[in-house]
Design a protein around this motif. Structure first.
Motif, PDB file in Angstrom:
ATOM      1  N   VAL A 139      14.814   7.834  14.869  1.00 29.17           N
ATOM      2  CA  VAL A 139      15.965   8.023  15.644  1.00 29.17           C
ATOM      3  C   VAL A 139      17.462   8.255  15.053  1.00 29.17           C
ATOM      4  O   VAL A 139      18.376   8.759  15.353  1.00 29.17           O
ATOM      5  CB  VAL A 139      15.908   6.794  16.613  1.00 29.17           C
ATOM      6  N   ASP A 140      17.242   7.595  13.500  1.00 27.32           N
ATOM      7  CA  ASP A 140      18.338   7.671  12.753  1.00 27.32           C
ATOM      8  C   ASP A 140      18.345   8.703  11.744  1.00 27.32           C
ATOM      9  O   ASP A 140      19.278   8.919  10.733  1.00 27.32           O
ATOM     10  CB  ASP A 140      18.440   6.310  12.110  1.00 27.32           C
ATOM     11  N   SER A 141      17.544   9.694  11.686  1.00 22.78           N
ATOM     12  CA  SER A 141      17.409  10.336  10.715  1.00 22.78           C
ATOM     13  C   SER A 141      18.116  11.773  10.968  1.00 22.78           C
ATOM     14  O   SER A 141      18.420  12.537  10.032  1.00 22.78           O
ATOM     15  CB  SER A 141      15.730  10.716  10.633  1.00 22.78           C
ATOM     16  N   GLU A 380      12.536   8.513  27.721  1.00 25.39           N
ATOM     17  CA  GLU A 380      12.971   7.740  26.349  1.00 25.39           C
ATOM     18  C   GLU A 380      13.921   8.806  25.655  1.00 25.39           C
ATOM     19  O   GLU A 380      14.941   8.446  25.094  1.00 25.39           O
ATOM     20  CB  GLU A 380      11.781   7.555  25.459  1.00 25.39           C
ATOM     21  N   LEU A 381      13.435  10.048  25.415  1.00 27.52           N
ATOM     22  CA  LEU A 381      14.249  10.936  24.490  1.00 27.52           C
ATOM     23  C   LEU A 381      15.537  11.174  25.238  1.00 27.52           C
ATOM     24  O   LEU A 381      16.668  11.368  24.505  1.00 27.52           O
ATOM     25  CB  LEU A 381      13.487  12.057  24.455  1.00 27.52           C
ATOM     26  N   THR A 382      15.773  11.513  26.498  1.00 31.40           N
ATOM     27  CA  THR A 382      17.187  11.739  27.063  1.00 31.40           C
ATOM     28  C   THR A 382      17.866  10.479  27.149  1.00 31.40           C
ATOM     29  O   THR A 382      19.060  10.565  27.093  1.00 31.40           O
ATOM     30  CB  THR A 382      16.983  12.290  28.403  1.00 31.40           C
ATOM     31  N   ARG A 383      17.430   9.226  27.116  1.00 29.35           N
ATOM     32  CA  ARG A 383      18.320   8.150  27.243  1.00 29.35           C
ATOM     33  C   ARG A 383      18.721   7.899  25.591  1.00 29.35           C
ATOM     34  O   ARG A 383      19.826   7.385  25.289  1.00 29.35           O
ATOM     35  CB  ARG A 383      17.362   6.928  27.468  1.00 29.35           C
ATOM     36  N   ARG A 384      17.691   8.173  24.772  1.00 34.29           N
ATOM     37  CA  ARG A 384      18.203   7.627  23.410  1.00 34.29           C
ATOM     38  C   ARG A 384      18.732   8.882  22.317  1.00 34.29           C
ATOM     39  O   ARG A 384      19.568   8.595  21.758  1.00 34.29           O
ATOM     40  CB  ARG A 384      16.998   6.991  22.617  1.00 34.29           C
ATOM     41  N   PRO A 420      23.637   7.014  21.476  1.00 36.27           N
ATOM     42  CA  PRO A 420      24.331   6.054  22.331  1.00 36.27           C
ATOM     43  C   PRO A 420      23.978   4.757  21.807  1.00 36.27           C
ATOM     44  O   PRO A 420      24.970   3.924  22.105  1.00 36.27           O
ATOM     45  CB  PRO A 420      23.795   6.315  23.737  1.00 36.27           C
ATOM     46  N   GLU A 421      23.063   4.336  21.363  1.00 36.88           N
ATOM     47  CA  GLU A 421      22.505   2.969  20.990  1.00 36.88           C
ATOM     48  C   GLU A 421      23.549   2.552  20.060  1.00 36.88           C
ATOM     49  O   GLU A 421      23.424   1.157  19.815  1.00 36.88           O
ATOM     50  CB  GLU A 421      20.991   2.879  20.870  1.00 36.88           C
ATOM     51  N   ARG A 422      23.894   3.250  19.149  1.00 39.21           N
ATOM     52  CA  ARG A 422      24.939   2.665  18.144  1.00 39.21           C
ATOM     53  C   ARG A 422      26.286   2.252  18.842  1.00 39.21           C
ATOM     54  O   ARG A 422      26.654   1.237  18.258  1.00 39.21           O
ATOM     55  CB  ARG A 422      25.420   3.752  17.000  1.00 39.21           C
ATOM     56  N   ALA A 423      26.805   2.906  19.729  1.00 38.40           N
ATOM     57  CA  ALA A 423      27.882   2.307  20.452  1.00 38.40           C
ATOM     58  C   ALA A 423      27.297   1.234  21.406  1.00 38.40           C
ATOM     59  O   ALA A 423      28.268   0.358  21.666  1.00 38.40           O
ATOM     60  CB  ALA A 423      28.664   3.456  21.601  1.00 38.40           C
ATOM     61  N   ASP A 424      26.444   1.428  22.059  1.00 42.65           N
ATOM     62  CA  ASP A 424      25.960   0.278  22.845  1.00 42.65           C
ATOM     63  C   ASP A 424      24.696  -0.236  22.630  1.00 42.65           C
ATOM     64  O   ASP A 424      23.612  -0.053  23.457  1.00 42.65           O
ATOM     65  CB  ASP A 424      26.011   0.753  24.332  1.00 42.65           C
TER      66      ASP A 424
END
Ligand code: HEM
Length: 425
Positions: A139-141, A380-384, A420-424
């Motif tokens: 996810v972070d790559s 999972e992909l659309t959310r993350r 998005p998970e970095r902001a939230d």
């Protein structure tokens, strides 16, 4: 019956191993749907059926159109490959998908319980956990090949869990699984056939070894322990050879079909950005979007049947003994059944009429497991990673074969700082 040569120019030119069919089987057969929906192909020695109603009618009648050749090798095997398989005591028996009545139905019924929605619900947390773990890894790559980094392995692991098999030997199984596809649906050269036969032989032996382990304690969850328990009550329905065969065939049935379908779906959605953004905004659209992906770019492009008595299909006379290539991917894009059939429309009302899972008494038993997996991948992909996009200018390659279809690689990219998970978190 007429004895004139039944081969038209379009039919003579048809080659399911050619570039056009490999690139887009449905598009390559548009001429046939419009002009000659049932034709004889001298290249493969099969009658080809391409319209929705005809393909469905063939699937529907499993007595007149026997599924016995569904897994027959489309390219004849050389002697050396045959002797390699013999060395491994390879003895794959018929398993559900290519079984005739009256054997098929009692077995299908006896083995159905693990596929009911109630039983499948037990697998949902495992599929979601696996999907999250795989997405965590990249996810972070900012860039990933979704086939290599997620879509190939998760359906394999899910298949192993579903069957109740230990998770080990995954890399070897990957090789085995590809070999099995080439062996059955591809056009391997004699040298390749020998290598493929080695892998298929090892796959067969591996399946036997795992079965032996499971027999020692068949009390656990999974389709194989369940089948071993059924065998105790109905030994005449579920034989030893049957269990060994289904152990191997079950992995293939559940694994590649789903991995390919998921890759096709994500590719198609990212190519149709608006649809992707719509499912990001409203995940409630995902189940119908999955169905539309299966219709538009399904992972099983064509299936096979053997004609058991003189008959006619779509008004064309077909003799007993003829082999049929029923192109369900073409049926799925038939304007006579689906309005604007080439258009990708995630709100299409009749999209679930597609024939990607077959139809009738042999219809795919694992269809709801496959649907669940693809839905969870998309959730999972659309959310993350809603900002996911295809890496531009990549060319997609496909394993040359008539039936199983999905890209070998699917490169995607995104800006990790916008996750998005970095902001939230
Ligand atoms: C049969 C497609 C996933 C197990 C079939 C057939 C097709 C198919 C075309 C033959 C249907 C017919 O002859 O009418 C697919 C696709 C999948 C998928 C496109 C994924 C997107 C799975 C999974 C499993 C599975 C996940 C197991 C967990 C089976 C079995 C049969 C079958 C056991 C034989 C049923 C019978 O002949 O009675 N599948 N399949 N499939 N599939 Fe699947």
């Amino acid at each position: 019956m007429s004895t004139r040569c039944p081969v038209s120019a379009g039919a003579a030119a048809f080659d399911p191993f050619g570039d056009a069919y490999q690139a887009d089987p449905a598009a390559s057969l548009r001429w046939s749907r419009d002009e000659e929906p049932v034709f004889y192909s001298p290249t493969i020695g099969y009658w080809v059926v391409t319209r929705y109603e005809d393909v469905k009618a063939v699937f529907r009648d499993n007595l007149l159109f026997s599924p016995s050749i569904a897994l027959e090798k489309i390219t004849p095997v050389c002697d050396e490959a045959t002797s390699v398989l013999a060395r491994y005591d390879y003895a794959m028996a018929r398993t559900l998908v290519n079984e005739d009545e009256p054997e098929h139905m009692p077995r299908r019924r006896a083995l159905m319980d693990p596929f009911t929605p109630k039983e499948l619900a037990h697998h949902e947390p495992m599929v979601r956990r696996l999907t999250r773990e795989y997405v965590d890894r990249f996810v972070d790559s900012g860039q990933a090949d979704l086939v290599d980094e997620m879509l190939w392995e998760i359906p394999l692991t899910v298949a192993l869990h579903f069957l109740g098999v230990p998770e080990e030997d995954m890399d070897t199984l990957r090789e085995y699984s590809i070999a099995h596809t080439v062996n059955t649906w591809g056009r391997p050269s004699p040298e390749e056939q020998v290598a493929v036969a080695e892998a298929v032989g090892r796959f067969w032996q591996y399946a036997g070894k795992v079965l032996g382990k499971l027999r020692e304690d068949p009390s656990g969850h999974g389709w194989m322990p369940f089948s071993i328990r059924v065998q105790r009550e109905k030994p005449e329905v579920i034989t030893d050879s049957y269990l060994h065969s289904i152990m191997m065939a079950g992995i293939v049935a559940a694994h590649e079909t789903t991995a390919n379908a998921a890759a096709n779906a994500i590719k198609l959605l990212l190519e149709n950005r608006r649809a992707w953004e719509e499912i990001c905004a409203d995940p409630g659209l995902i189940p119908n979007a999955v169905e539309e992906c299966l219709r538009h770019s399904g992972s099983v492009a064509a299936w096979r049947r053997l004609v058991t008595a003189d008959t006619s299909i779509g008004g064309v006379e077909i003799p007993k003994g003829a082999k049929l290539l029923i192109v369900n991917s073409s049926a799925n894009r038939d304007e006579r059944h689906f309005d604007n059939a080439d258009e990708f429309d995630i709100r299409r009302e009749n999209t679930a009429d597609h024939l990607t899972f077959g139809y009738g008494s042999h219809q795919c038993m694992g269809k709801n497991l496959a649907r669940m997996e693809i839905q969870i991948f998309l959730e999972e992909l659309t959310r993350r990673l809603p900002h996911l996009e295809l890496v531009p200018d990549q060319t997609f390659s496909y394993l040359p074969n008539t039936s199983f279809r999905g890209p070998d690689h699917l490169w995607v990219r995104w800006d990790p700082s916008a996750n998005p998970e970095r902001a939230d978190p």
